[in-house]
Design an enzyme around this catalytic site. Structure first.
Site, PDB file in Angstrom:
ATOM      1  N   GLU A  81       0.977  -1.282  -0.047  1.00 25.55           N
ATOM      2  CA  GLU A  81      -0.069   0.083   0.173  1.00 25.55           C
ATOM      3  C   GLU A  81       0.892   1.177  -0.076  1.00 25.55           C
ATOM      4  O   GLU A  81       1.658   1.463   0.875  1.00 25.55           O
ATOM      5  CB  GLU A  81      -0.979  -0.023   1.306  1.00 25.55           C
ATOM      6  CG  GLU A  81      -2.069   1.244   1.081  1.00 25.55           C
ATOM      7  CD  GLU A  81      -2.943   0.936   2.391  1.00 25.55           C
ATOM      8  OE1 GLU A  81      -3.375  -0.210   2.730  1.00 25.55           O
ATOM      9  OE2 GLU A  81      -3.619   2.086   2.729  1.00 25.55           O
ATOM     10  N   LYS A 260      -7.432  -0.815  11.716  1.00 24.33           N
ATOM     11  CA  LYS A 260      -6.833  -0.988  10.503  1.00 24.33           C
ATOM     12  C   LYS A 260      -5.705  -0.122  10.018  1.00 24.33           C
ATOM     13  O   LYS A 260      -4.709  -0.723   9.658  1.00 24.33           O
ATOM     14  CB  LYS A 260      -7.895  -1.064   9.110  1.00 24.33           C
ATOM     15  CG  LYS A 260      -7.630  -1.588   7.893  1.00 24.33           C
ATOM     16  CD  LYS A 260      -6.578  -0.594   7.021  1.00 24.33           C
ATOM     17  CE  LYS A 260      -6.181  -1.399   5.550  1.00 24.33           C
ATOM     18  NZ  LYS A 260      -5.269  -0.387   4.865  1.00 24.33           N
ATOM     19  N   ASP A 276       4.009 -14.243  12.092  1.00 23.18           N
ATOM     20  CA  ASP A 276       2.964 -14.738  11.784  1.00 23.18           C
ATOM     21  C   ASP A 276       1.895 -13.653  12.059  1.00 23.18           C
ATOM     22  O   ASP A 276       1.174 -13.610  13.140  1.00 23.18           O
ATOM     23  CB  ASP A 276       2.439 -16.018  12.652  1.00 23.18           C
ATOM     24  CG  ASP A 276       1.069 -16.635  12.351  1.00 23.18           C
ATOM     25  OD1 ASP A 276       0.250 -16.113  11.753  1.00 23.18           O
ATOM     26  OD2 ASP A 276       0.776 -18.001  12.753  1.00 23.18           O
ATOM     27  N   HIS A 373      -2.471  10.472   0.010  1.00 22.49           N
ATOM     28  CA  HIS A 373      -2.588   9.099  -0.292  1.00 22.49           C
ATOM     29  C   HIS A 373      -2.747   8.888  -2.159  1.00 22.49           C
ATOM     30  O   HIS A 373      -1.936   7.988  -2.552  1.00 22.49           O
ATOM     31  CB  HIS A 373      -3.858   8.598   0.194  1.00 22.49           C
ATOM     32  CG  HIS A 373      -4.006   7.152   0.044  1.00 22.49           C
ATOM     33  ND1 HIS A 373      -3.228   6.128   0.871  1.00 22.49           N
ATOM     34  CD2 HIS A 373      -4.839   6.067  -0.704  1.00 22.49           C
ATOM     35  CE1 HIS A 373      -3.412   4.878   0.689  1.00 22.49           C
ATOM     36  NE2 HIS A 373      -4.379   4.979  -0.423  1.00 22.49           N
TER      37      HIS A 373
HETATM   38  C1  MEV Z   1      -6.058   3.192   5.260  1.00 21.23           C
HETATM   39  O1  MEV Z   1      -5.097   2.275   4.981  1.00 21.23           O
HETATM   40  C2  MEV Z   1      -6.104   3.522   6.869  1.00 21.23           C
HETATM   41  C3  MEV Z   1      -7.259   4.501   7.370  1.00 21.23           C
HETATM   42  O2  MEV Z   1      -8.514   4.199   6.958  1.00 21.23           O
HETATM   43  C4  MEV Z   1      -7.023   4.577   8.939  1.00 21.23           C
HETATM   44  C5  MEV Z   1      -8.110   5.451   9.698  1.00 21.23           C
HETATM   45  O3  MEV Z   1      -9.177   5.866   8.941  1.00 21.23           O
HETATM   46  O4  MEV Z   1      -7.757   5.616  10.749  1.00 21.23           O
HETATM   47  C6  MEV Z   1      -6.767   5.857   6.877  1.00 21.23           C
END
Ligand code: MEV
Length: 381
Positions: A81, A260, A276, A373
């Site tokens: 990513e 995430k 792992d 991004h």
């Molecule tokens: C994207 O890979 C991760 C985010 O969505 C995390 C978040 O929203 O805190 C930007």
């Protein structure tokens, strides 16, 4: 090696060849050959998995600027990513300006579960047998015991989900190993004895990935003045991050995305060090929901003129056994960081998670995530 600063200003502007040379200086033998081609021969692929037909490559980068417990780290990350490595490096730069991350992993205990079905006796009959259970389990791992590890506790859980199921936990100090194979062997070794003593049928014998006896804690205190970005004042950024944290604490839909973002920092380091990552993901999500509602693994609040971030989660990682030593690239990544124990790796991984979370929340609460991004993403397409 850890005294060499990881504050590699302008590193992203160098050619890949020059970056390789710079990072080689962090490796003891100044050779990073296994990182250049992935490090896996056909023969090794065949030893790692069944039906091997090749290799699947991921880009490997390093997150710079990490100061953790007063030590310098460049952190290898294998990830597809865009912006993950840049974001972690940026956040680590803000945190180091305020003293860096402070992190600990107090215990390296992994739990093995032995399920006992339809017991005719209470589990209390096993109370007097605990020294014998420990001896039987430890006998399967003489090397671990010799190094100071082994079973530290036996927990008896009656009526799990109903009277037909009892569960025994072996709590095992795994030292520098993640320990799955060791504790599974222990569980299988003691299960027949436990079943016989309580007139039960042995059920499953396997570790629990809810590694709540292997909790890592990472913290940072970032001064407002180090948080300012793209026309936004540091105090506004701090307030935005704290508000985003409150949103994740209140709402599981948001908490999932918040976490995430934490795993954006964690998983790439786990992959790069041969750990792992599925186990750490499973443990993290199970821990996040333990109190009934799915919660953020890291939270942020303001104290005076500082933004305080705290992460707590299970971190079952190892630097011996598994792929960490056997995979030449993973071994080299550990060497670049100068990692000497599983606890040290755990604090680095946790700090990378907290840094990624700070980066995401500070972008989301200011200019939004898409600007940075998409700029990085567009290079790929
Ligand atoms: C994207 O890979 C991760 C985010 O969505 C995390 C978040 O929203 O805190 C930007």
């Amino acid at each position: 090696m850890k005294n060499k600063s990881s504050r590699l200003s302008g590193f992203h502007r160098l050619s890949m060849r020059t970056r390789q040379k710079e990072i080689a200086q962090f490796a003891k033998d100044a050779s990073i050959a296994p990182l250049l081609d992935g490090g896996l021969s056909d023969e090794l692929c065949d030893r790692f998995v069944e039906n091997a037909i090749g290799r699947f490559a991921l880009p490997l980068g390093v997150a710079t600027n990490f100061l953790i417990n007063g030590q310098e780290y460049v952190v290898p990350m294998a990830v597809e990513e865009p912006s993950v490595i840049a974001a972690a490096s940026n956040a680590a730069r803000m945190v180091r300006a305020s003293g860096g991350f402070i992190a600990t992993l107090p215990r390296s205990n992994t739990v093995a579960q032995i399920e006992l079905r339809n017991a005719t006796q209470s589990l209390l009959t096993l109370k007097g047998e605990i020294p014998e259970i420990i001896r039987m389990a430890n006998d399967t791992q003489p090397q671990l015991v010799q190094l100071g590890g082994g079973v530290v506790d036996v927990v008896l859980r009656e009526n799990v989900g109903g009277p037909a199921r009892h569960v025994v936990h072996l709590v095992v100090n795994c030292l520098d190993a993640m320990g799955a194979n060791m504790v599974n062997t222990m569980a299988e070794a003691v299960a027949p004895f436990l079943a016989m003593r309580c007139g039960a049928t042995p059920g499953l014998k396997i570790l629990s990935n809810l590694a709540d006896q292997r909790l890592v804690r990472a913290e940072c205190r970032v001064a407002f003045l180090h948080l300012k970005r793209n026309g936004f004042g540091g105090e506004d950024v701090a307030k935005g991050v704290a508000a985003a944290s409150a949103f994740a604490e209140a709402d599981p839909w948001r908490a999932a995305t918040h976490n995430k973002g934490i795993f954006n920092g964690i998983d790439p380091v786990l992959v790069a060090t041969g750990n792992d990552w599925r186990a750490v993901e499973a443990g993290g999500h199970a821990f996040a929901v333990q109190e009934g509602q799915y919660k953020p693994l890291a939270t942020w609040h303001i104290e005076d003129t500082h933004l305080i971030g705290k992460l707590e989660m299970p971190m079952a990682v190892g630097i011996v056994g598994g792929a960490s030593k056997a995979h030449p690239a993973a071994a080299k990544c550990l060497e670049i960081m100068g990692i000497e124990s599983a606890a040290e790796l755990a604090v680095v991984v946790a700090s990378a998670g907290l840094a990624s979370n700070l980066a995401a929340l500070s972008a989301l609460s200011t200019e939004g995530i898409q600007a940075g991004h998409m700029r990085l993403h567009s290079r790929r397409v």
